[in-house]
Write a protein that holds these residues in place. Structure first.
Motif, PDB file in Angstrom:
ATOM      1  N   LEU A 192      43.433  25.126  37.504  1.00 19.92           N
ATOM      2  CA  LEU A 192      43.029  25.233  38.906  1.00 19.92           C
ATOM      3  C   LEU A 192      44.032  26.054  39.696  1.00 19.92           C
ATOM      4  CD1 LEU A 192      41.781  21.591  39.637  1.00 19.92           C
ATOM      5  CD2 LEU A 192      40.393  23.642  39.326  1.00 19.92           C
ATOM      6  N   THR A 193      45.325  25.812  39.456  1.00 15.36           N
ATOM      7  CA  THR A 193      46.374  26.567  40.157  1.00 15.36           C
ATOM      8  C   THR A 193      46.302  28.046  39.809  1.00 15.36           C
ATOM      9  OG1 THR A 193      47.840  24.640  40.179  1.00 15.36           O
ATOM     10  CG2 THR A 193      48.855  26.785  40.526  1.00 15.36           C
ATOM     11  N   GLU A 194      46.125  28.338  38.527  1.00 14.57           N
ATOM     12  CA  GLU A 194      46.037  29.730  38.072  1.00 14.57           C
ATOM     13  C   GLU A 194      44.838  30.439  38.695  1.00 14.57           C
ATOM     14  OE1 GLU A 194      45.223  32.211  33.901  1.00 14.57           O
ATOM     15  OE2 GLU A 194      45.566  30.045  33.868  1.00 14.57           O
ATOM     16  N   LEU A 195      43.694  29.779  38.687  1.00 11.20           N
ATOM     17  CA  LEU A 195      42.477  30.391  39.230  1.00 11.20           C
ATOM     18  C   LEU A 195      42.558  30.540  40.744  1.00 11.20           C
ATOM     19  CD1 LEU A 195      39.828  28.521  37.060  1.00 11.20           C
ATOM     20  CD2 LEU A 195      40.464  30.933  36.908  1.00 11.20           C
ATOM     21  N   GLN A 196      43.204  29.602  41.413  1.00 13.75           N
ATOM     22  CA  GLN A 196      43.368  29.720  42.861  1.00 13.75           C
ATOM     23  C   GLN A 196      44.233  30.932  43.205  1.00 13.75           C
ATOM     24  OE1 GLN A 196      46.125  27.233  45.135  1.00 13.75           O
ATOM     25  NE2 GLN A 196      44.394  26.541  46.379  1.00 13.75           N
ATOM     26  N   GLN A 197      45.310  31.117  42.462  1.00 13.99           N
ATOM     27  CA  GLN A 197      46.196  32.260  42.695  1.00 13.99           C
ATOM     28  C   GLN A 197      45.471  33.577  42.450  1.00 13.99           C
ATOM     29  OE1 GLN A 197      49.535  31.398  40.151  1.00 13.99           O
ATOM     30  NE2 GLN A 197      50.469  29.969  41.611  1.00 13.99           N
ATOM     31  N   LYS A 198      44.646  33.617  41.403  1.00 13.64           N
ATOM     32  CA  LYS A 198      43.869  34.826  41.133  1.00 13.64           C
ATOM     33  C   LYS A 198      42.877  35.098  42.252  1.00 13.64           C
ATOM     34  CE  LYS A 198      44.084  34.807  36.070  1.00 13.64           C
ATOM     35  NZ  LYS A 198      43.301  34.725  34.804  1.00 13.64           N
ATOM     36  N   TYR A 199      42.265  34.033  42.763  1.00 12.48           N
ATOM     37  CA  TYR A 199      41.303  34.178  43.856  1.00 12.48           C
ATOM     38  C   TYR A 199      41.982  34.733  45.106  1.00 12.48           C
ATOM     39  CZ  TYR A 199      38.242  32.846  47.724  1.00 12.48           C
ATOM     40  OH  TYR A 199      37.471  32.870  48.851  1.00 12.48           O
ATOM     41  N   ILE A 200      43.163  34.197  45.431  1.00 14.16           N
ATOM     42  CA  ILE A 200      43.894  34.664  46.606  1.00 14.16           C
ATOM     43  C   ILE A 200      44.306  36.116  46.442  1.00 14.16           C
ATOM     44  CG2 ILE A 200      46.032  34.377  47.930  1.00 14.16           C
ATOM     45  CD1 ILE A 200      45.857  31.372  47.323  1.00 14.16           C
ATOM     46  N   HIS A 201      44.805  36.459  45.258  1.00 17.78           N
ATOM     47  CA  HIS A 201      45.229  37.838  44.982  1.00 17.78           C
ATOM     48  C   HIS A 201      44.043  38.790  45.085  1.00 17.78           C
ATOM     49  CE1 HIS A 201      47.499  41.135  43.186  1.00 17.78           C
ATOM     50  NE2 HIS A 201      46.485  41.342  42.376  1.00 17.78           N
ATOM     51  N   ARG A 202      42.919  38.394  44.515  1.00 18.98           N
ATOM     52  CA  ARG A 202      41.719  39.238  44.555  1.00 18.98           C
ATOM     53  C   ARG A 202      41.210  39.406  45.977  1.00 18.98           C
ATOM     54  NH1 ARG A 202      39.336  36.600  41.034  1.00 18.98           N
ATOM     55  NH2 ARG A 202      37.994  35.283  42.330  1.00 18.98           N
ATOM     56  N   THR A 203      41.268  38.335  46.754  1.00 17.40           N
ATOM     57  CA  THR A 203      40.785  38.391  48.137  1.00 17.40           C
ATOM     58  C   THR A 203      41.679  39.286  48.993  1.00 17.40           C
ATOM     59  OG1 THR A 203      39.870  36.152  47.967  1.00 17.40           O
ATOM     60  CG2 THR A 203      40.219  37.025  50.164  1.00 17.40           C
ATOM     61  N   LEU A 204      42.993  39.134  48.849  1.00 21.88           N
ATOM     62  CA  LEU A 204      43.925  39.916  49.661  1.00 21.88           C
ATOM     63  C   LEU A 204      43.865  41.400  49.334  1.00 21.88           C
ATOM     64  CD1 LEU A 204      47.072  37.574  49.648  1.00 21.88           C
ATOM     65  CD2 LEU A 204      45.445  37.956  51.519  1.00 21.88           C
ATOM     66  N   ASN A 205      43.488  41.710  48.089  1.00 26.17           N
ATOM     67  CA  ASN A 205      43.459  43.119  47.674  1.00 26.17           C
ATOM     68  C   ASN A 205      42.067  43.740  47.732  1.00 26.17           C
ATOM     69  OD1 ASN A 205      46.274  43.938  46.415  1.00 26.17           O
ATOM     70  ND2 ASN A 205      45.901  41.815  45.848  1.00 26.17           N
ATOM     71  N   SER A 206      41.139  43.019  48.345  1.00 29.01           N
ATOM     72  CA  SER A 206      39.772  43.545  48.440  1.00 29.01           C
ATOM     73  C   SER A 206      39.516  44.237  49.784  1.00 29.01           C
ATOM     74  CB  SER A 206      38.751  42.400  48.266  1.00 29.01           C
ATOM     75  OG  SER A 206      38.878  41.453  49.317  1.00 29.01           O
ATOM     76  N   PHE A 207      40.517  44.232  50.666  1.00 27.21           N
ATOM     77  CA  PHE A 207      40.338  44.876  51.980  1.00 27.21           C
ATOM     78  C   PHE A 207      40.959  46.258  51.990  1.00 27.21           C
ATOM     79  CE2 PHE A 207      40.369  40.282  52.791  1.00 27.21           C
ATOM     80  CZ  PHE A 207      39.152  40.158  53.432  1.00 27.21           C
TER      81      PHE A 207
END
Length: 207
Positions: A192-207
């Motif tokens: 869960l921690t790993e996937l949350q970090q990936k989600y945050i990274h993907r979201t921040l780099n999608s703009f």
């Protein structure tokens, strides 16, 4: 907006003002729907006020407000489901967690039937089935569940260890700290921690 799910939200200390903000958005949505000849069903829409558990006056104030779509009232709910996640009026995820654990138990029961009825079904196959059929139910919620308190997260960890013990045919007294080592799989908490970090990274780099 996501596929055919559309949500409007407003953050405000005053429920009446938040309702007014949403109603203004709904009027704009009505204009857009009329332009494109779309007829949304107000009865299939829902509204909810999410506030602190002790904010009873705010919930009372919200109960006296009214949101409408095409002059028809939108039902108010104490819990609401959006994109498969159940949210409550207190912001708690306990209702969603209860439903998630129930879904996991139901899928685990199917897994146990596979183990008992399919001849030659080995441990590796069962573990693969768990990782691809049961664990994703929890992992889908990783952006939220990774931030749950340890006390609540323990319910998920206990459920996972129970399933792994059944798959590996381990005694219920087998040390919890060794279950994942034996199964050669990371804990659901680390996933869960790993996937949350990936989600945050993907979201921040999608703009």
């Amino acid at each position: 907006m996501f596929a055919d799910d559309t949500a409007f939200w407003s953050s405000n200390k005053c429920p009446t003002r938040a309702t007014a903000n949403i109603q203004q958005l709904l009027r704009k949505f009505e204009e857009w729907a009329n332009k494109w000849r779309i007829s949304p069903n107000p009865k299939k829409s829902q509204s909810i006020l999410i506030s602190y558990p002790h904010a009873i006056p705010k919930q009372y104030a919200f109960s006296r407000t009214k949101l409408t779509l095409h002059n028809q009232p939108i039902p108010k709910q104490k819990t609401i489901k959006y994109l498969g996640i159940t949210f409550s009026q207190t912001g708690s995820l306990l209702a969603d967690l209860d439903l998630t654990l129930k879904k996991i138990r139901n899928r685990a029961n199917l897994l146990y039937l596979i183990r008992g009825r399919i001849r030659g079904c080995n441990t590796e196959t069962l573990l693969h089935t768990y990782k691809s059929f049961i664990r994703p139910v929890i992992e889908y919620r990783a952006p939220l569940y990774a931030s749950l308190s340890q006390r609540i997260l323990n319910r998920i960890l206990t459920s996972e260890r129970k399933i792994l013990r059944r798959i590996l045919k381990l005694d219920y007294k087998f040390p919890s700290s060794h279950v994942h080592t034996t199964a050669k799989t990371p804990t659901i908490a680390s996933r869960l921690t790993e996937l949350q970090q990936k989600y945050i990274h993907r979201t921040l780099n999608s703009f």
